[in-house]
Design an enzyme around this catalytic site. Structure first.
Site, PDB file in Angstrom:
ATOM      1  CG  ASP A   1      -1.814   0.818   1.071  1.00  0.00           C
ATOM      2  OD1 ASP A   1      -2.121   1.616   0.268  1.00  0.00           O
ATOM      3  OD2 ASP A   1      -2.935   0.867   2.110  1.00  0.00           O
TER       4      ASP A   1
ATOM      5  CE  LYS B   1      -1.179  -8.022   1.307  1.00  0.00           C
ATOM      6  NZ  LYS B   1      -0.152  -7.308   2.294  1.00  0.00           N
TER       7      LYS B   1
ATOM      8  CG  ASP C   1      -5.474  -5.408   1.662  1.00  0.00           C
ATOM      9  OD1 ASP C   1      -6.397  -6.133   2.255  1.00  0.00           O
ATOM     10  OD2 ASP C   1      -4.762  -4.468   2.075  1.00  0.00           O
ATOM     11  CG  MET C   2     -12.603  -6.303   0.191  1.00  0.00           C
ATOM     12  SD  MET C   2     -13.409  -6.385   1.816  1.00  0.00           S
ATOM     13  CE  MET C   2     -15.058  -5.883   1.186  1.00  0.00           C
ATOM     14  CG  ASN C   3      -7.523  -3.401   4.174  1.00  0.00           C
ATOM     15  OD1 ASN C   3      -6.982  -4.035   5.105  1.00  0.00           O
ATOM     16  ND2 ASN C   3      -6.858  -2.773   3.131  1.00  0.00           N
TER      17      ASN C   3
ATOM     18  CB  CYS D   1      -4.746  -9.520   1.234  1.00  0.00           C
ATOM     19  SG  CYS D   1      -4.400  -8.871   2.748  1.00  0.00           S
TER      20      CYS D   1
ATOM     21  CG  ASP E   1      -3.226  -7.263   8.459  1.00  0.00           C
ATOM     22  OD1 ASP E   1      -2.459  -7.807   7.455  1.00  0.00           O
ATOM     23  OD2 ASP E   1      -3.939  -6.618   8.510  1.00  0.00           O
TER      24      ASP E   1
END
Ligand code: DGJ
Length: 736
Positions: free
Chosen positions: A368, A477, A479-481, A527, A549
């Site tokens: 990121d 990668k 991601d999805m936060n 992720c 994480d």
């Protein structure tokens, strides 16, 4: 063909190498369930095993008949309201307000191989003889709607998959208010329910509870499968252990809201079902439309939890995961996230890459912060263009420079999100998941893009594909936060708003489908703020996922052990990070951190330029060791030996054994040191009893039967004189 049908008794028998699954057409045309469990020899009829008689105080189907009641019969795909009082597998709402249906057997077909599930991830075959598929049509003539149940029998792999498709042949609209992927009625309730539950940074811990009358369930309402509960559930006998006893496991190939539940009824029948969470779900089926449920994988084992896991591992590793990376050894990577967070520039990144290359790392992953003006998590998601302040020579140049070092280059994206502070949100405020006239909650300062809209998926695809085309990128990668709130789409009519969560997931799958097809050389790692969407659906596109994480070695024992209940070792991203650990502040040795991370897709996530020469030397050896053994670890059979979830839980051990049993790798971990511990032994699993094994670093050799029955005494290689907390041992065994 492992599927039998007997026309005179209207019985179906699905048979794998070790299991039988038997059901029939009931006298009223609905499907009844007869048996699921250990393999039975095939015969014409099994019905004499199942005798029903009149039961008091119930409702019966046929006038003048006090016997035939769905209240006492086990069902294959149950309906509610016609004498079965348990929760049903499905409900179809009709224009007149009725939810009563009567779906009866119409016909069936049996074919070699397996059809694709349109738009959804699913298991597959590579040649037609690997599996056979049974499709059964159930039909309700009153509403002209069909339910097509599909069963695929992977006989050699010992698994059965199921799904259902609702097809509206009629003129009128109907609403599918509930559509579970499968339902199984087991004849008693002497089971414990095993689930994988937790939270961010402590995902997939194993929890057991004894079944009691009534409903017990786990579910997600968060828009992803979630860290809170994994879309998996097992029922095991109280006496079942890792290596003996009965267990039924169900795993849903889906990444969104799900429900997995067991209802124990008044006769102690356990109804196990799994599928899309019916809460907040509805699907409008107009004339001619159809709805496909996700697939569920059913595994029965009479040989304990570990054998159930091995079945899931094999199927998921070889016939769910896809693409060029499925069978390939995974590269040792370094990820800059815990080394720099958002604070980096191309010089720093290049230094990290150079230093890690010298240690043997094969892939550099830029996490990121590389795009927009992303100096913190408050901005720029959606603006997928490199940040010229941090990367003045451009992303492509950086990737090329890193390639020039002899390393692959990988990149982080979070495709499904947008920051309020971004060019994308400014241009398209209507492109987010939201409902009119209501505030939008946020998670990590971000909003969720409305992936139920084709134009949104197309737009993000365009940006990502552009980056992937420009720069030599061999790993992504994804991601999805954040979880979803105020779920709605501004582009869908009122009567389709409850479709949004599922349409969103279909949008995510379609983007994965396009990108994996267009960039087949790219290794995708899924992720979601660590492991909040670690599920079989993701595994179909991304053969590995970021497990959690939490990179602390001790915490990882539980997370990786729990995850291994269903998911193969090759799918678990596992990194060595710095100490004090960033999540829990714990100090563990570099050796123990690697000894845990070896049992996964291995990598590092720390600032290697800050390491001492001695530490670098250790890392070099670790990487060399992993490279030498990764095929054994990633593709071997995994046996859990001692559980961190045991009452004491101080010790964990596991072993990976190669298919040919010539090699094995043991991992042993002890959380707290014990004074005067006595002699500790490890009882190996999965070795060939006849083979003679040498243990690396020892002169003695041992037979497999000795190591499994008499055990290996650990104090032979580790003195008890200087105990320390968080200690570990990794041992390599080789046939001599
Ligand atoms: C959550 C992921 O799990 C981390 O590894 C990292 O990629 C951050 N997001 C970046 O924002």
């Amino acid at each position: 063909m492992p599927i039998f049908y007997n026309d005179s008794t209207r019985e179906f028998h699905l048979q794998t190498d070790k299991t039988s699954y038997i059901f029939n057409v009931l006298e009223n045309g609905q499907l009844g369930q007869l048996y699921y469990g250990k393999k039975l020899r095939h015969r014409k009829s099994f019905q004499r095993l199942f005798h029903i008689e009149a039961t008091p105080n119930t409702a019966c189907v046929n006038e003048g008949d006090l016997v035939f009641s769905l209240d006492i019969l086990k069902q294959e795909y149950p309906a509610f309201g016609t004498t079965d009082f348990r929760e049903p597998a499905y409900q179809v709402l009709q224009e007149n307000g009725s939810r009563i249906t009567h779906f009866v057997y119409q016909d069936h077909s049996i074919l070699q191989g397996k059809n694709k599930l349109e738009g959804l991830p699913a298991t597959y075959v590579e040649s037609e003889d690997e599996a056979a598929t049974l499709e059964i049509s159930l039909y309700d003539k009153e509403i002209d709607v069909e339910i097509r149940l599909s069963y695929t029998v992977f006989d050699e792999l010992n698994a059965i998959t199921r799904s259902a498709r609702f097809i509206n042949h009629g003129q009128a609209e109907v609403n599918v208010a509930r559509a579970m992927s499968a339902s199984i009625d087991l004849p008693d309730s002497n089971f414990e329910m095993v689930q994988l539950s937790g939270a961010w940074s402590r995902e997939r811990h194993i929890k057991n509870r004894k079944l009691v009358p009534g409903i017990q369930s786990i579910a997600s309402t968060r828009g992803t499968s979630s860290a809170q509960h994994n879309p998996f559930l097992a029922l095991k006998r109280p006496e079942t252990t890792e290596h003996q006893g009965e267990v039924y496991g169900v795993s849903l190939v889906y990444s969104g809201n799900f429900l997995a539940q067991v209802e124990v009824d008044h006769y102690d029948v356990s109804r196990l079902m799994i599928g899309i969470n019916p809460f907040e779900f509805n699907w409008l089926l107009k004339s001619g439309e159809d709805f496909q449920t996700p697939e569920v994988v059913l595994v029965y084992s009479a040989e304990g939890l570990n054998s159930m896991s091995q079945t899931f591992h094999r199927l998921f590793r070889t016939r769910l995961a896809r693409g060029q990376w499925r069978d390939r050894e995974r590269p040792v990577l370094i990820n800059n996230w815990e080394a720099t967070y958002f604070d980096f520039d191309e010089k720093k990144i290049f230094e990290l890459a150079k230093a890690s290359k010298a240690l043997g790392v094969e892939l550099f992953v830029l996490d990121d912060g590389w795009f927009g003006k992303r100096d913190s998590d408050t901005t720029s998601l959606g603006d997928w263009a490199p940040d010229a302040r941090k990367l003045p020579n451009g992303l492509t140049q950086l990737a090329k420079d890193i390639n020039g070092l002899g390393m692959e280059f990988g990149l982080w994206f979070e495709p499904e999100m947008v920051s309020k502070v971004s060019e994308l949100y400014k241009a398209h405020p209507e492109w987010v998941i939201r409902v009119p006239n209501r505030q939008m909650s946020h998670g990590r300062n971000q909003l969720v893009l409305d992936f139920s809209r084709q134009e949104v998926v197309d737009y993000i695809h365009g940006l990502m594909a552009g980056v992937l085309r420009d720069a030599p990128i061999s790993y992504v990668k994804w991601d999805m936060n954040r979880y979803m709130t105020e779920v709605g789409s501004l582009s869908l009519p009122a009567d389709r708003q409850r479709e949004v969560a599922h349409r969103y997931i279909l949008g995510v799958y379609s983007l994965y489908e396009r990108l994996t097809a267009e960039f087949p050389h790219v290794l995708f790692e899924s992720c979601a703020g660590g492991g909040s969407r670690f599920d079989p659906g993701m595994l179909h596109y991304a053969p590995q996922g970021w497990t959690s994480d939490d990179t602390d070695a001790v915490e990882r024992l539980k997370i990786q052990y729990g995850t291994s209940l269903v998911y193969p070792i090759s799918s678990m991203g596992a990194h060595v990070s710095a100490v004090p650990n960033h999540q829990v502040g714990r100090m563990t040795s570099l050796e123990t951190r690697a000894n845990v991370a070896y049992f996964g897709a291995f990598g590092y996530e720390l600032d290697v330029t800050m390491m001492t020469e001695a530490e670098k030397e250790t890392v070099k050896q670790q990487i060399a060791f992993y490279k030498e053994n990764r095929s054994l670890i990633q593709q071997g059979r995994f046996y859990r030996i001692e559980s961190p979830f045991a009452e004491d839980g101080n010790r964990t051990s596991w072993v990976a054994v190669s298919e040919d049993q010539r090699e094995a790798m043991l991992g042993f971990y002890q959380v707290l040191a014990q004074p005067n511990p006595g002699l500790t032994r490890i009882f190996f699993k999965g070795l060939n009893p006849e083979f003679e094994y040498a243990i690396e670093g020892m002169d003695d050799t041992f037979y497999g039967d000795e190591l499994m029955a008499a055990g290996f005494q650990l104090n032979r290689i580790r003195s008890n004189e200087h105990p320390s907390d968080f200690s570990s041992i990794v041992l390599k065994l080789k046939q001599v």
